[in-house]
Design a protein around this motif. Sequence first.
Motif, short mmCIF file in Angstrom:
data_model
loop_
_atom_site.label_atom_id
_atom_site.label_comp_id
_atom_site.label_asym_id
_atom_site.label_seq_id
_atom_site.Cartn_x
_atom_site.Cartn_y
_atom_site.Cartn_z
N THR A 95 0.83 -1.21 0.00
CA THR A 95 0.00 0.00 0.00
C THR A 95 0.86 1.25 0.00
O THR A 95 0.56 2.23 -0.70
N ALA A 109 -11.12 -5.57 -4.73
CA ALA A 109 -11.32 -4.20 -4.25
C ALA A 109 -11.82 -4.21 -2.81
O ALA A 109 -11.37 -3.41 -1.97
N HIS A 151 -8.85 -5.22 -0.53
CA HIS A 151 -7.89 -4.13 -0.37
C HIS A 151 -8.45 -3.04 0.55
O HIS A 151 -7.73 -2.51 1.42
N GLY A 152 -9.71 -2.70 0.36
CA GLY A 152 -10.33 -1.68 1.20
C GLY A 152 -10.41 -2.10 2.65
O GLY A 152 -10.12 -1.32 3.57
N ALA A 192 -6.90 -1.99 4.22
CA ALA A 192 -6.49 -0.63 4.58
C ALA A 192 -7.19 -0.19 5.86
O ALA A 192 -6.58 0.47 6.72
N GLY A 193 -8.46 -0.57 6.01
CA GLY A 193 -9.20 -0.22 7.22
C GLY A 193 -8.59 -0.85 8.47
O GLY A 193 -8.53 -0.23 9.54
#
Length: 213
Positions: A111, A167, A170-171, A174-175
């Motif tokens: 990331t 997607a 990945h989201g 990141a959270g």
Amino acid sequence: MPKRVDHAQRRTHIADALVRVAARDGLHAVTMRAVATEAGMSVNLVQYYFDTKAALLHAALERLERQSHDRWAARLAALPRPVTAYDFVEAFLAEALPTDADSRTFHLVWTSYAALALTDPELAAQPFVAGPDRLERRLADVLRQARENGALDRARDPATEAAHLLALSHGLGAGVLVGQRTADAALAVLRAHLDRLFDGPGPAPPPGGARGG
């Protein structure tokens, strides 16, 4: 007789040093000198194997991807047989979430690299999206097989669903990194989506469907 140098091993040693620096201090702190110090060698020797920072970063990403593949293969091997399409995809995506130290390092470095590449043409020129592209194709293959076997609604497009799943993963990852939710909570969201995606357990995916480099 001169000592024989294992150049592949030395390159791996340097890439691992970069990962340790990035995981500890952030990717912005990675320099040739910092990596050389971490690796216990001279800057000139690091530059002998990697003439640019971008080349070194890309090698480190490839190293992390191979390690992630090995961990995912171990997850798959531990699943009850026969492996359903649901379980296959769940194991595939769960490995991409930062649920432990190793997967957290992978997610953090990748990331961070992506963020730096937005404003660094040299980094952006490296094919660091090749890994995610391969994962998306593998997911699409498994979903296509699941649709043929009746585990996935025939109205669903495997390529589109694969893009959605990556997607989402990945989201969620990141959270977890920023503390928005726990790893367990992210896994619960992922499983809820899979419950809606699959109509039935379905048979195991075909051999060779495992994630790879």
